[in-house]
Every structure is written in structure tokens, then in C-alpha cells.
Motif scaffolding. Structure first.
Motif, PDB file in Angstrom:
ATOM      1  N   LEU A 104       0.887  -1.310   0.062  1.00 54.09           N
ATOM      2  CA  LEU A 104       0.083   0.032  -0.201  1.00 54.09           C
ATOM      3  C   LEU A 104       0.829   1.140   0.142  1.00 54.09           C
ATOM      4  O   LEU A 104       0.611   2.330  -0.598  1.00 54.09           O
ATOM      5  CB  LEU A 104      -0.921  -0.036   1.322  1.00 54.09           C
ATOM      6  CG  LEU A 104      -2.284  -0.663   1.266  1.00 54.09           C
ATOM      7  CD1 LEU A 104      -3.078  -0.813   2.523  1.00 54.09           C
ATOM      8  CD2 LEU A 104      -3.064  -0.378   0.073  1.00 54.09           C
ATOM      9  N   ASP A 105       2.021   1.111   0.695  1.00 51.73           N
ATOM     10  CA  ASP A 105       2.901   2.286   0.798  1.00 51.73           C
ATOM     11  C   ASP A 105       3.408   2.578  -0.623  1.00 51.73           C
ATOM     12  O   ASP A 105       3.554   3.849  -1.040  1.00 51.73           O
ATOM     13  CB  ASP A 105       3.964   2.105   1.725  1.00 51.73           C
ATOM     14  CG  ASP A 105       4.966   3.409   1.816  1.00 51.73           C
ATOM     15  OD1 ASP A 105       4.386   4.468   2.139  1.00 51.73           O
ATOM     16  OD2 ASP A 105       6.164   3.264   1.279  1.00 51.73           O
ATOM     17  N   ALA A 106       3.940   1.552  -1.423  1.00 50.42           N
ATOM     18  CA  ALA A 106       4.335   1.603  -2.821  1.00 50.42           C
ATOM     19  C   ALA A 106       3.344   2.248  -3.706  1.00 50.42           C
ATOM     20  O   ALA A 106       3.406   3.151  -4.681  1.00 50.42           O
ATOM     21  CB  ALA A 106       5.104   0.282  -3.135  1.00 50.42           C
TER      22      ALA A 106
ATOM     23  N   GLU B 177      -6.171  -1.540  13.282  1.00 52.54           N
ATOM     24  CA  GLU B 177      -5.060  -1.195  12.604  1.00 52.54           C
ATOM     25  C   GLU B 177      -5.401  -1.098  11.017  1.00 52.54           C
ATOM     26  O   GLU B 177      -4.949  -0.289  10.201  1.00 52.54           O
ATOM     27  CB  GLU B 177      -3.915  -2.313  12.913  1.00 52.54           C
ATOM     28  CG  GLU B 177      -2.559  -1.854  12.007  1.00 52.54           C
ATOM     29  CD  GLU B 177      -1.382  -2.602  12.359  1.00 52.54           C
ATOM     30  OE1 GLU B 177      -0.551  -2.466  12.191  1.00 52.54           O
ATOM     31  OE2 GLU B 177      -1.712  -3.772  13.215  1.00 52.54           O
ATOM     32  N   LEU B 178      -6.351  -1.982  10.715  1.00 52.65           N
ATOM     33  CA  LEU B 178      -6.557  -2.113   9.047  1.00 52.65           C
ATOM     34  C   LEU B 178      -7.466  -0.896   8.569  1.00 52.65           C
ATOM     35  O   LEU B 178      -7.264  -0.388   7.726  1.00 52.65           O
ATOM     36  CB  LEU B 178      -7.331  -3.195   8.574  1.00 52.65           C
ATOM     37  CG  LEU B 178      -6.523  -4.740   8.654  1.00 52.65           C
ATOM     38  CD1 LEU B 178      -7.365  -6.025   8.623  1.00 52.65           C
ATOM     39  CD2 LEU B 178      -5.278  -4.847   7.664  1.00 52.65           C
TER      40      LEU B 178
ATOM     41  N   ALA C 267      -7.561   3.888   5.563  1.00 55.15           N
ATOM     42  CA  ALA C 267      -7.574   5.410   5.496  1.00 55.15           C
ATOM     43  C   ALA C 267      -6.719   6.046   5.082  1.00 55.15           C
ATOM     44  O   ALA C 267      -6.798   6.973   3.996  1.00 55.15           O
ATOM     45  CB  ALA C 267      -8.409   5.842   6.710  1.00 55.15           C
ATOM     46  N   SER C 268      -5.691   5.828   5.566  1.00 56.64           N
ATOM     47  CA  SER C 268      -4.215   6.633   5.293  1.00 56.64           C
ATOM     48  C   SER C 268      -3.529   6.355   3.794  1.00 56.64           C
ATOM     49  O   SER C 268      -3.094   7.200   3.428  1.00 56.64           O
ATOM     50  CB  SER C 268      -3.038   6.356   6.315  1.00 56.64           C
ATOM     51  OG  SER C 268      -2.719   5.091   6.106  1.00 56.64           O
TER      52      SER C 268
ATOM     53  N   GLN D   6     -19.034   2.949   6.053  1.00 58.43           N
ATOM     54  CA  GLN D   6     -18.052   3.847   5.585  1.00 58.43           C
ATOM     55  C   GLN D   6     -17.323   4.424   6.853  1.00 58.43           C
ATOM     56  O   GLN D   6     -17.787   4.807   7.588  1.00 58.43           O
ATOM     57  CB  GLN D   6     -18.461   4.856   4.744  1.00 58.43           C
ATOM     58  CG  GLN D   6     -17.268   5.764   4.084  1.00 58.43           C
ATOM     59  CD  GLN D   6     -17.792   6.732   2.977  1.00 58.43           C
ATOM     60  OE1 GLN D   6     -18.692   6.133   2.261  1.00 58.43           O
ATOM     61  NE2 GLN D   6     -17.309   7.591   2.610  1.00 58.43           N
ATOM     62  N   PHE D   7     -15.861   4.294   6.800  1.00 56.04           N
ATOM     63  CA  PHE D   7     -15.069   4.758   8.051  1.00 56.04           C
ATOM     64  C   PHE D   7     -13.714   5.348   7.170  1.00 56.04           C
ATOM     65  O   PHE D   7     -13.350   4.711   6.406  1.00 56.04           O
ATOM     66  CB  PHE D   7     -14.502   3.728   8.886  1.00 56.04           C
ATOM     67  CG  PHE D   7     -15.515   2.704   9.377  1.00 56.04           C
ATOM     68  CD1 PHE D   7     -16.279   3.581  10.339  1.00 56.04           C
ATOM     69  CD2 PHE D   7     -15.887   1.505   8.997  1.00 56.04           C
ATOM     70  CE1 PHE D   7     -17.303   2.700  11.006  1.00 56.04           C
ATOM     71  CE2 PHE D   7     -16.737   0.635   9.711  1.00 56.04           C
ATOM     72  CZ  PHE D   7     -17.562   1.284  10.647  1.00 56.04           C
ATOM     73  N   GLY D   8     -13.256   6.487   7.743  1.00 55.08           N
ATOM     74  CA  GLY D   8     -12.176   7.220   7.283  1.00 55.08           C
ATOM     75  C   GLY D   8     -12.089   7.339   5.590  1.00 55.08           C
ATOM     76  O   GLY D   8     -11.132   7.375   4.982  1.00 55.08           O
TER      77      GLY D   8
END
Length: 314
Positions: free
Chosen positions: A206-208, A245-246, A251-252, A270-272
């Protein structure tokens, strides 16, 4: 009291003998733990992976498909629990193959109800593909594993037919500025947890993708079997700390949609900024009265990721 104990014992014995209940599997997994399943999935992925275009990710997607349009559709079905009938699975495949906008068919696990139904599932999927011939060639089927698929030590059977339960794929579509790459990520949550190594793999991926999306602006869709929206105590539900954590991770990284199964009632939340959708069950036999058998149709374009619930049409 002795009569009660004897009745309970006989009831469990009968259930176990009819290939419907894996008594040991209700207490502890009779298949490999998630860490080993994750390693086996990655080993297969490495053998077929496309070249990676993401910085820091050595193995590319197991599928990179190009759609000659600015929009496409994904079909998502889960919790089939097949014992003797495959009509509902056939209905899903027929609708997906008939839809000219279909980019992929996603199946979210719990393929079987008891022991030894894998051949029936495989034959139906093979026959569906044969019926549509060339029309099925550009509509790949992608899967993950459910908790029922692990009963009676059947992970090896799942692996034989579907090869991997943790993977990512890319869908390349046209937009006003050229092309954009969307990402589909699938996770093995059949044991009720991703495990530390799969979670770290997800974070890195996800970061990539997020870094690449700073100029790509692609959509991100996640598929997993277990419902991480905990609204009641159920078997195979993830630990609360893992769900939290997920939620933060999705969201981030601006995940657009998380597709889930396991609970047989349609649910959306729906969250974040992330939409979470439980498709309900594509279960033909023994469906409960409060559940409507069906699947989801996911519409993707530049402006939105839209989810439509669809009932089974035989």
C-alpha cells in the motif's frame, strides 16, 4: 445430566459423519496456519508475476489487464457453500461473461459446504468458461480462501484449483490524460487474522501504491473473506486490534473499497473515507430466511467506485 451429555455426543458424531462439520476445525485449524499459506501463495505468485512497476516491490502483479475504455466492471461473489448444486455460481459467471465491461470476476471464498465438493466447483467454473469461449478470455477469475475451505484440511484442495489466496492485480484503463492503473489487492483472512507477515506485506504494498498514486491517481480495491466490521461475536472474526489497524491503514492510503464476505447478510459502512461492503452469500442450499442470495457488481471509472447489489437471476 448423563442423558444430556450422551445426546450432545451423539449429535456431534452424526454431524461429523455426514461430512458437514469438521469438529476439530471448530476448535483449531486443520489446515496450514496463515503464515505458511501466505508463503505458499507468494511462491506461486513469483512464478507468474508480471514485471513490477512499483518502487520497493520486487514481484509484480499476478495479472495486469488492459481495458480499452474509461470504465469497467468487477463482479464479486462469495460464500457459495456448494454441496450439490452450482446454479447460483453459474448465474454469476453467466452475467459476468455477458457483460462487455467486465474486467475481472472476484470470488471471496467459502466455496464449499462440506468435505470433497471441490471437483463440483471446478467443473462448473470450467464449463462456464467453455460456454463463452473467446468472450471469457479477457475476463479473468481471481479468488481468495474462506474459513470453510480450510475444514477437513482442504487448503491443499483450494491450492490445487486456485493456486494463491494473497495477491495483487492491476487494471489499466483510459482516462482524459492517457491511462491510469487501478489496483486490486486480495488478502487471506480465512483463519480470522492476516498474521504478522501478511500484514507487513500489505503495508509495504500500500505504501508503494500510494507513492505511485501521487501522479497515477488510480483506484484501490481490497478483497478478503472475513468481515472486519465487527458487529457481533462470530467465529473467525479478526481481533479488534487488527481491525482497528486495518481501518487506519486503509484510510491513510486512500483505499476506495473493501469487499468482504463471511457474514451472509448484506452490509455496507464507511470509515475514514473508505467504503466497506459485505456482499452477502451466493449460497443456494440452506440459505437463511433473512439473507438474499446474490453478489455485487462494482463499477469503476475516474470519478467513483460504485457498488450495486444484484440478486441471483436464474
Amino acid at each position: 445430566m448423563k442423558h444430556v451429555k450422551l445426546t450432545l455426543f451423539l449429535s456431534l458424531f452424526i454431524l461429523c459423519s455426514c461430512n458437514e462439520l469438521d469438529l476439530k476445525g471448530l476448535v483449531t485449524s486443520t489446515s496450514l496456519p496463515v503464515k505458511q499459506r501466505f508463503h505458499q501463495s507468494l511462491l506461486y505468485n513469483e512464478s507468474i508475476a508480471e514485471e513490477s512497476t512499483l518502487d520497493g516491490i520486487s514481484d509484480g502483479p499476478i495479472l495486469r489487464t488492459i481495458v480499452n475504455n474509461d470504465r469497467y466492471v468487477l463482479y464479486f461473489g462469495t460464500d457459495l457453500h456448494i454441496a450439490t448444486k452450482t446454479d447460483y455460481l453459474r448465474a454469476l459467471m453467466n452475467q459476468a461473461y455477458n457483460d462487455t465491461l467486465t474486467a475481472a470476476i472476484l470470488l471471496g471464498g467459502d466455496f464449499i459446504q462440506g468435505h470433497g465438493n471441490w471437483q463440483l466447483v471446478a467443473e462448473e467454473l470450467s464449463h462456464s468458461k467453455e460456454r463463452y469461449g473467446e468472450y471469457s478470455q479477457d475476463k479473468p477469475m481471481l479468488t481468495t480462501v474462506g474459513n470453510h475451505d480450510l475444514f477437513f484440511s482442504q487448503w491443499d484442495s483450494y491450492l490445487q484449483y486456485f493456486h494463491t489466496a494473497t495477491w495483487y492485480a492491476e487494471v489499466i484503463r483510459q482516462n482524459t490524460t492517457g491511462t491510469v492503473t487501478d489496483y486490486i489487492i486480495t488478502l487471506d483472512s480465512a483463519s480470522g487474522t492476516l498474521g504478522e507477515e501478511q500484514l507487513e506485506w500489505l503495508k509495504k504494498l500500500l505504501d508503494a501504491i500510494t507513492k505511485n498514486n501521487s501522479h497515477n491517481k488510480g483506484k484501490i480495491i481490497v478483497m478478503t473473506h472475513t468481515n472486519i466490521i465487527i458487529d457481533s461475536a462470530r467465529a473467525s472474526s479478526p481481533p479488534l486490534c487488527e481491525s482497528q489497524e486495518l481501518f487506519g491503514l486503509f484510510a491513510s492510503n486512500r483505499v476506495d473499497l473493501v469487499l468482504m464476505g463471511h457474514f451472509h447478510t448484506r452490509t455496507a459502512a464507511q470509515f475514514g473515507g473508505v467504503r466497506y461492503v459485505v456482499a452477502g452469500a451466493l449460497k443456494q442450499e440452506g440459505i437463511s430466511n433473512n439473507a438474499t442470495p446474490g453478489f455485487c457488481k462494482v463499477e469503476v471509472d475516474d470519478s467513483h467506485v460504485n457498488v450495486l447489489y444484484s440478486n441471483v437471476d436464474l
